[in-house]
Design a protein around this motif. Structure first.
Motif, PDB file in Angstrom:
ATOM      1  N   GLN A  40     -22.102 -16.728 -27.874  1.00 40.80           N
ATOM      2  CA  GLN A  40     -23.447 -16.847 -27.314  1.00 40.80           C
ATOM      3  C   GLN A  40     -23.555 -18.132 -26.497  1.00 40.80           C
ATOM      4  O   GLN A  40     -24.072 -18.127 -25.375  1.00 40.80           O
ATOM      5  N   ALA A  41     -23.032 -19.211 -27.045  1.00 38.30           N
ATOM      6  CA  ALA A  41     -23.162 -20.506 -26.386  1.00 38.30           C
ATOM      7  C   ALA A  41     -22.365 -20.565 -25.097  1.00 38.30           C
ATOM      8  O   ALA A  41     -22.709 -21.308 -24.185  1.00 38.30           O
ATOM      9  N   THR A  42     -21.246 -19.801 -25.010  1.00 41.75           N
ATOM     10  CA  THR A  42     -20.473 -19.831 -23.779  1.00 41.75           C
ATOM     11  C   THR A  42     -20.766 -18.613 -22.911  1.00 41.75           C
ATOM     12  O   THR A  42     -20.162 -18.437 -21.867  1.00 41.75           O
ATOM     13  N   GLY A  43     -21.688 -17.792 -23.384  1.00 39.60           N
ATOM     14  CA  GLY A  43     -22.133 -16.675 -22.564  1.00 39.60           C
ATOM     15  C   GLY A  43     -21.156 -15.523 -22.492  1.00 39.60           C
ATOM     16  O   GLY A  43     -21.190 -14.735 -21.545  1.00 39.60           O
ATOM     17  N   LYS A 101     -21.634 -17.228 -32.533  1.00 38.42           N
ATOM     18  CA  LYS A 101     -22.489 -18.281 -31.983  1.00 38.42           C
ATOM     19  C   LYS A 101     -21.846 -18.944 -30.778  1.00 38.42           C
ATOM     20  O   LYS A 101     -22.512 -19.274 -29.801  1.00 38.42           O
ATOM     21  N   GLU A 102     -20.528 -19.148 -30.873  1.00 43.09           N
ATOM     22  CA  GLU A 102     -19.846 -19.765 -29.735  1.00 43.09           C
ATOM     23  C   GLU A 102     -19.827 -18.803 -28.546  1.00 43.09           C
ATOM     24  O   GLU A 102     -19.938 -19.230 -27.401  1.00 43.09           O
ATOM     25  N   LYS A 162     -14.847 -24.430 -30.551  1.00 48.95           N
ATOM     26  CA  LYS A 162     -15.303 -24.727 -29.205  1.00 48.95           C
ATOM     27  C   LYS A 162     -14.191 -24.540 -28.173  1.00 48.95           C
ATOM     28  O   LYS A 162     -14.381 -23.888 -27.148  1.00 48.95           O
ATOM     29  N   LEU A 196     -13.937 -21.999 -25.027  1.00 51.39           N
ATOM     30  CA  LEU A 196     -13.807 -22.520 -23.667  1.00 51.39           C
ATOM     31  C   LEU A 196     -12.634 -21.835 -22.981  1.00 51.39           C
ATOM     32  O   LEU A 196     -12.705 -21.483 -21.801  1.00 51.39           O
ATOM     33  N   ARG A 233     -13.742 -18.531 -22.006  1.00 54.25           N
ATOM     34  CA  ARG A 233     -14.589 -18.601 -20.825  1.00 54.25           C
ATOM     35  C   ARG A 233     -13.757 -18.764 -19.566  1.00 54.25           C
ATOM     36  O   ARG A 233     -14.073 -18.230 -18.517  1.00 54.25           O
TER      37      ARG A 233
END
Lengths: 309, 270, 443
Positions: free
Chosen positions: C249-252, C246-247, C218, C222, C225
């Motif tokens: 994807q989750a953070t775009g 997946k991360e 995570k 971040l 990002r």
């Protein structure tokens, strides 16, 4: 600022997931004084059962409906975890009544290995998918306040909600029902509980069942997030510092401990990581746990350790 | 005493701990229904072990009844679990009280009703009754047991046992560590329970004076054997008992030299 | 007492489990290959198809009549991708059945550990597509064979590829590349090359290590990002890869901007991410997923149709299966080459095997003959070049399968060679190794 908030939220979310696993530890420790090293293996086992049955059931019954398949798989997985709980009591714990903590700990280590092995033999060691329809794409919030908004992960949000729900129902179970009361009584004093007619063997089966359900919920959430594979089993190791921080006997402690570690980890990695070459995340939790062991061994919310004279 | 109303019968039992340590060397006793029977003796005489043998709590301590038999209303009970025994109406109040420290007083009491199957209303009634006998508990009902006084904890432990609606209570060392007036209060309540609720008590006690005042019958244990038995009033008047257990002798106070003599004799007796 | 019983039961279960996973060796005493594999643990989803392809090719070789009649035999040992267990496996198997012919640890960590043992035992260490990059220099690393690809070469090709995308390597100036890597010898390998290339072209490399097993990323994402790098290179293995996706994807983070090494570009890495991994690119170590290749058809026909295949037949032809198969093919061909010199139809020793590995010459005709035409490019090794081929291309996940999306690239010798020479020279100095000269090679 927006980035700080994002990091904070991210930390809270992963902390919530740690808490879920930590809960399993706390439940068993509270009720039986056993430090259950097999909790991680139980998470993996439960997730594997859930993943495989949600795949097998539609194939057997020839149906398409994802929701029904998941529901059936969940029921089967719960049943399997109950059987596991019963077997653990029958084959291991029953023979170890009133042994000291180290013995029981070693026994749970053995259980962990057996569960890992059996789980991979029955269900396979590939990577499996649990698809309970969790949304994966991020959403942006507060775009009017911060430039670019704050990124929120819906999946994490739902996971946190489920975790919260689980904690609330567990608290009700522990505080308000006769069985819950008996569980707490056993945790306080095995012998006294026995003396007033609380049957230890049944209580232990119940505790392991409850821990099994917690493991299943954790397994589903983690599994849906990361895919179901072996390393779910090692996630339990990350929950270890959480229980040390929160206190081995405290349900709220497990939650808050998880949150603190989640947030601490992320913030330190993001803000301090660049100065030491990264990787703080890996040892942050353990170091924090160490500090607590030195200065406050009962954890933040743990019950005071009252030694009987 | 006829066999018909004998509630508990212990026939020359031997208890061994850890496969090697012989603690009881043939103890026999019987408890008639509705009586208070006292089990007297010094530290390590085997009182607690006898009670545990009856309530089947020995296993947890790695103890085992190797010889003899224990009967409750004529039924052999050695092989039952403690929970089975509670269902048959025999509950033990352990030495040192053993309240659940992190539970409140009321929760402690409620755990006692775990084996009850006669419904919530009946349990609530019993709870009321217990509060009537121990009004002090009612005032402390919401405090955690660990933070109550020794006397309150002892009351809580007895009350908790009563919540199972027992016919017989095995009461281990209720006076231990309590102030004399509290001891009086506790024993008064025990007597009350015995007379009004017809609860039978088997009472293990070092405080011989107190125990014999309230009991109907007494056994004196020494080193795992019953060395004397008799009606409580007889025992209280027995010269040896007076000298060794009650600390009073017929004549004037003993001199220091004679006290040493007493210790020697006791050792010989043992 | 009870505890001992329990412990005994647990260890029995563990033994039973590993025994069940070990292929029993054939009775015939022939050319022996240890198989260091991992079919359990965190990396099993990736280790298993590799091992299946590896063993299947040995079976296929036997089905084809062996190498000039010499049958292949093997024994599997579970390393769990752990260096200590890998070394243990090596020690256990190296002397069996007349001695191991070659060893393929499928772990850079284990490779590091074996690099000093191999010259003593005279067993070549084949690390097709992994291992230490400087071991390409056969003069210093006499027993290491990073055949067909090293991480420096892989990283070099990735930089070339994004350079091409940007319209020239000079356009990389000022760009930001984040390297998300497995915090292990494996993940650290490309750093040297990327820093060298960054110096050359003026882009910026940020390093983001991920701890084993890689499920906690995570904070890493971040940071991505926040710093918004232009490209993310992924040097992961096992579950770390799918977690990264997946991360992302989750953070775009756009998956199109993500490039994985060839160990982060197989089916297990993207399968359970599905559409979330759409657009993600990875290097293909020459081959990609090759379900239509001739060799795959032959394996299916000669082995799986008869129930003699290893693993599920749906997996035959997948990326990591092919990697295992090709790794196995390279050792079999080295045996063939060695037999050509030391006697056809004879069992060869580890030393002779080394000669075979140093004189591999798989031209197009040879590849076609093995059913590998179109799957890979010719390989030619020498005493001084232990890699033999520096070609790679990029493939992209479309949500369902991997498709090639680039031409062939070749690692740039001008960049790689000096680095290899420098690093291997340093190693030789440290370990007091006298590098072999071309004359030594002729012996």
């Amino acid at each position: 600022m927006a980035f700080f908030l994002e990091t904070l939220l991210g930390g809270l979310m992963s902390g919530m997931l740690y808490s879920l696993v930590a809960l399993g530890f706390v439940l068993i420790f509270k009720a039986s004084g056993v430090f259950n090293f097999a909790q991680g293996a139980m998470v993996l086992f439960a997730a594997l059962a859930m993943a495989r049955f949600s795949e097998w059931i539609p194939a057997w019954l020839g149906m398409e409906n994802l929701f029904v398949a998941n529901l059936l798989a969940f029921v089967v997985a719960v049943a399997i975890m109950f059987v596991v709980a019963w077997l653990i009591e029958r084959l291991a714990l029953r023979h170890l009544v009133n042994q000291d903590g180290a013995t029981l700990l070693m026994a749970t280590l053995g259980i962990a290995y057996v569960l890992d092995g059996i789980g991979q033999t029955i269900f396979g060691s590939d990577i499996y998918k649990i698809d309970v329809g969790m949304p994966k794409e991020p959403v942006m919030m507060l775009e009017s306040v911060f430039e670019g908004g704050i990124l929120i992960n819906k999946e994490d949000f739902i996971a946190a909600l489920i975790a919260a729900l689980l904690v609330i129902s567990l608290s009700i179970f522990f505080q308000k029902t006769a069985t819950g009361r008996a569980l707490r009584a056993v945790a306080d004093d095995h012998q006294a509980a026995q003396s007033i007619g609380i049957p230890l063997d049944r209580i232990w089966v119940i505790v392991w069942c409850v821990a099994g359900i917690t493991a299943l919920v954790a397994g589903i959430i983690w599994g849906s997030k990361l895919g179901v594979q072996f390393s779910l089993s090692t996630i339990a190791l990350r929950a270890l510092p959480v229980v040390i921080l929160g206190g081995l006997t405290s349900v709220p402690g497990a939650i808050i401990g998880g949150l603190i570690i989640g947030v601490g980890e992320k913030l330190s990695e993001v803000y301090l990581g660049p100065f030491v070459g990264g990787g703080i995340e890996i040892w942050f939790a353990y170091m924090l746990a160490l500090v607590f062991l030195l200065f406050r061994p009962q954890g933040l919310f743990g019950e005071k350790i009252i030694d009987r004279v | 005493m006829t066999t018909a109303n004998i509630l508990l019968n212990v026939n020359s039992i031997e208890v061994i701990y850890n496969h090697v340590i012989l603690v009881l060397k043939g103890v026999s006793l019987s408890v008639p229904e509705g009586n208070i029977v006292a089990l007297l003796g010094g530290n390590g005489a085997g009182k607690t072990t006898t009670l545990r043998a009856v309530s089947n709590l020995l296993h947890g301590e790695r103890g085992e009844v190797t010889k003899g038999s224990i009967e409750c209303r004529g039924e052999r009970i050695e092989a039952l679990t403690p929970a089975d025994l509670v269902k048959r109406g025999v509950v033990q109040v352990m030495e040192g009280r053993h309240c659940f420290g992190h539970l409140t007083i009321e929760e402690n009491l409620m755990t006692g009703s775990y084996t009850r199957t006669d419904g919530k209303a009946a349990v609530a009634q019993t709870l009321e009754k217990v509060y009537n006998y121990f009004p002090r508990l009612k005032t402390r009902r919401t405090s955690q047991a660990a933070y109550t006084s020794g006397g309150e904890q002892q009351m809580c432990a007895i009350g908790r046992a009563l919540m199972a609606n027992p016919t017989m209570v095995l009461l281990d060392e209720p006076s231990m560590g309590l102030a004399p007036q509290i001891v009086d209060e506790v024993f008064g309540i025990v007597k009350d329970l015995n007379q009004r609720e017809k609860v039978t008590f088997l009472l293990a006690e070092q405080n011989t004076n107190m125990a014999l005042r309230y009991a109907d019958f007494g056994y004196i244990l020494e080193n795992g054997r019953v060395v004397m038995e008799g009606a409580a009033s007889d025992l209280a008047n027995n010269e040896d008992v007076k000298e060794f257990y009650l600390g009073i002798s017929s004549g004037e106070r003993k001199s220091f030299r004679e006290a040493k003599h007493y210790r020697r004799r006791k050792r010989w007796l043992a | 007492m009870k505890l001992r019983k329990l412990a005994v039961a647990a260890s029995l279960a563990a033994i039973g489990l590993s025994a069940a996973l070990t292929t029993p060796a054939f009775a015939a005493e022939e050319q022996f290959f240890p198989v260091l594999a991992y079919r359990t643990g965190a990396y099993a989803p990736n280790g298993t198809p590799w091992a299946n392809g590896f063993v299947d090719y040995l079976k296929l070789t036997n089905a084809r009549g062996g190498v000039n009649g010499v049958k292949m035999i093997w024994e599997e040992c579970e390393t769990g991708y752990a260096t200590d267990r890998g070394v243990e496996c090596y020690e256990r198997l190296k002397g069996k059945h007349g001695g191991a012919t070659a060893v393929q640890p499928l772990s850079t960590g284990i490779t590091f550990a074996l690099t000093e043992k191999a010259p003593v035992d005279k067993i070549p260490v084949i690390t097709a597509g992994y291992g230490r990059s400087e071991s390409q220099n056969g003069a210093v690393f006499g027993w290491n064979f990073p055949l067909v690809g090293t991480y420096w070469m892989g990283a070099d090709v990735l930089v070339q590829h994004i350079g091409k995308k940007e319209g020239g390597l000079d356009k990389l100036k000022g760009k930001k590349i984040a390297l998300v890597y497995h915090d292990s010898p494996y993940g650290k390998e490309p750093i040297a090359l990327l820093q060298e290339r960054a110096r050359m072209h003026g882009f910026e490399v940020s390093l983001l290590p991920v701890a084993h097993p890689g499920v906690e990323q995570k904070a890493t994402w971040l940071q991505i990002r926040q710093s918004k790098p232009d490209y993310v290179f992924l040097w992961g293995w096992g579950v770390m890869n799918s977690t990264s996706l997946k991360e992302a994807q989750a953070t775009g983070y756009p998956r199109e901007k993500m490039y994985g090494i060839w160990w982060a570009g197989a089916e297990p890495d993207v399968k359970d991410v599905g559409d979330g991994a759409k657009g993600y690119n990875a290097l293909a170590m020459q081959h990609g997923a090759e379900p239509d290749s001739k060799v795959v058809k032959e394996v299916l026909e000669k082995l799986h149709a008869k129930g003699q295949g290893t693993g599920p037949k749906e997996e035959v032809g997948q990326v990591l299966y092919m990697r295992g198969l090709i790794s196995s093919m390279l050792q079999v061909e080295a045996v063939r080459a060695a037999q050509g010199r030391y006697g056809k139809g004879k069992r060869i020793t580890g030393e002779q095997m080394r000669w075979g590995l140093e004189n591999l010459n798989l031209d197009q005709k040879a590849l076609d003959g093995m059913g590998l035409g179109g799957v890979m490019r010719p390989v030619q090794t020498s005493c001084l070049d232990h890699m033999g081929s520096a070609w790679a291309r990029v493939h992209t996940w479309d949500g369902k399968k991997w498709n090639f999306t680039s031409d062939w690239y070749q690692g740039d010798e001008k960049v790689l060679r000096p680095m290899v020479m420098l690093a291997s020279g340093k190693y030789a100095e440290e370990k007091k190794i006298k590098p072999r000269t071309p004359e030594d090679c002729k012996k």
